[in-house]
Scaffold this motif. Structure first.
Motif, mmCIF file in Angstrom:
data_model
loop_
_atom_site.group_PDB
_atom_site.id
_atom_site.type_symbol
_atom_site.label_atom_id
_atom_site.label_comp_id
_atom_site.label_asym_id
_atom_site.label_seq_id
_atom_site.Cartn_x
_atom_site.Cartn_y
_atom_site.Cartn_z
ATOM 1 N N PRO A 137 -10.803 -1.054 -2.104
ATOM 2 C CA PRO A 137 -11.062 0.135 -2.392
ATOM 3 C C PRO A 137 -12.899 0.454 -2.721
ATOM 4 O O PRO A 137 -13.183 0.176 -3.741
ATOM 5 C CB PRO A 137 -9.597 0.928 -2.628
ATOM 6 C CG PRO A 137 -9.417 -0.401 -3.044
ATOM 7 C CD PRO A 137 -9.956 -1.351 -2.729
ATOM 8 N N ARG A 175 0.451 -1.232 -0.111
ATOM 9 C CA ARG A 175 -0.266 0.145 0.040
ATOM 10 C C ARG A 175 0.818 1.276 0.036
ATOM 11 O O ARG A 175 0.809 2.091 -0.896
ATOM 12 C CB ARG A 175 -0.810 -0.239 0.826
ATOM 13 C CG ARG A 175 -2.160 0.871 1.410
ATOM 14 C CD ARG A 175 -2.472 1.373 2.778
ATOM 15 N NE ARG A 175 -1.956 1.038 3.696
ATOM 16 C CZ ARG A 175 -1.650 1.845 4.557
ATOM 17 N NH1 ARG A 175 -2.260 3.274 3.526
ATOM 18 N NH2 ARG A 175 -1.060 2.247 5.915
ATOM 19 N N ARG A 206 -13.447 2.947 -4.688
ATOM 20 C CA ARG A 206 -13.369 3.144 -6.547
ATOM 21 C C ARG A 206 -13.879 2.103 -7.049
ATOM 22 O O ARG A 206 -14.310 2.133 -8.008
ATOM 23 C CB ARG A 206 -12.107 4.367 -6.533
ATOM 24 C CG ARG A 206 -11.945 4.639 -8.244
ATOM 25 C CD ARG A 206 -10.838 5.538 -7.681
ATOM 26 N NE ARG A 206 -11.114 6.024 -9.724
ATOM 27 C CZ ARG A 206 -9.684 6.426 -10.142
ATOM 28 N NH1 ARG A 206 -8.786 6.965 -9.187
ATOM 29 N NH2 ARG A 206 -9.295 6.697 -11.440
ATOM 30 N N HIS A 237 -8.202 -8.344 -2.372
ATOM 31 C CA HIS A 237 -8.814 -7.197 -2.595
ATOM 32 C C HIS A 237 -7.065 -6.799 -3.218
ATOM 33 O O HIS A 237 -6.880 -6.125 -4.698
ATOM 34 C CB HIS A 237 -8.893 -5.943 -1.744
ATOM 35 C CG HIS A 237 -7.882 -6.172 -0.363
ATOM 36 N ND1 HIS A 237 -7.854 -6.849 0.261
ATOM 37 C CD2 HIS A 237 -7.155 -5.320 -0.195
ATOM 38 C CE1 HIS A 237 -6.878 -6.811 1.171
ATOM 39 N NE2 HIS A 237 -6.015 -5.715 0.918
#
Length: 282
Positions: free
Chosen positions: A255, A22, A257, A228
């Motif tokens: 996420p 991340r 989006r 994810h």
């Protein structure tokens, strides 16, 4: 080390890897504060992740390994990643397998987690190219009685395709392809190396891509199992577009989006709830 301590170490390393990916890198002192563990524990975790080839150690911390599109981690390396997400996905996806159905279960560690729940559904016919998945059903086929091992009533009929074994313990190639082409499935459960709008479903293994294409063509319903971290990842070879997918089952780390992008393109998105529940549908 006890099973509980092993599990805690695996969970901690999954958190570290997620943070590395991340942020593009982490420092040891940051991880000791966040995880409330010793400097030595963090360094051992980073050593373990480096041996798996998923991080590169640098002075004072670690950075992600820039993986080539042809890089294919082995089953053991992948099995310790995103453990809780895989369990959540398996718990949500198992509800999509009906008693007596003919299903296909492709290879991968998330499919392996699902297989451990599918054994409780009676009278399934399961076609798989995963040695690990086949072993799960074989282990659970018998129960003990006063007269010794007995076949469990309703135990699944399992067909292992044959083929050439990959680093992820799946069987691919012409033998597997021929077996799959001749069959028809109510549901295909398939994990992926990567999923994206542009590349669809992809894998770093060319032979596996071809075998997966046959799985997709032979199924009335395609259910993709992808945590994810798979969103936005692209392997060497695409084997299906998002138009081929009926359901994507993922975890809560995806996420907003990305959820919006997927919901626009797929008939059904299931975001698995953590520690129980059967997932939120979009």
């Amino acid at each position: 080390m006890s099973d509980q301590q092993n599990l805690l170490a695996e969970q901690r390393r999954a958190l570290i890897l997620d943070e590395v990916r991340r942020r593009g890198g982490v420092r040891v002192n940051e991880l000791t504060r966040r995880l409330n563990v010793s400097d030595m524990t963090v360094r051992r975790d980073l050593d373990a992740l480096a041996r798996q080839g998923v991080v590169e150690k640098v002075h004072g911390g670690a950075v992600p390994v820039a993986e080539a599109t042809t890089h294919e981690p082995g089953f053991e390396a992948k099995s310790v990643l995103e453990l809780s997400a895989k369990e959540d996905i398996a718990r949500a996806a198992v509800r999509m397998a009906a008693r007596g159905a003919a299903i296909a279960v492709a290879g991968g560690t998330t499919a392996f987690a699902l297989a451990q729940r599918l054994v409780d559904i009676p009278d399934l016919t399961v076609v798989t190219n995963s040695v690990r998945v086949a072993d799960v059903f074989h282990t659970n086929r018998h129960s003990m009685s006063a007269n010794g091992p007995q076949a469990r009533p309703g135990a699944a009929t399992v067909v292992l395709t044959g083929g050439v074994r990959t680093p992820s313990d799946t069987l691919v190639g012409p033998v597997a392809d021929a077996a799959i082409r001749s069959l028809h499935f109510d549901v295909l459960f398939i994990g992926v190396h990567g999923i994206s709008v542009e590349a669809g479903l992809s894998t770093p293994n060319l032979a596996e891509a071809e075998t997966n294409r046959h799985f997709v063509r032979s199924a009335r319903r395609v259910v993709v199992l992808a945590d994810h971290t798979k969103w936005g990842t692209v392997g060497l070879s695409s084997f299906a577009t998002l138009d081929d997918v009926h359901v994507l089952v993922t975890d809560g780390g995806l996420p907003p989006r990305a959820r919006a992008e997927i919901a626009e393109r797929l008939p059904e998105l299931v975001v698995a709830e953590a520690r129980g529940g059967d997932g939120a549908r979009a």
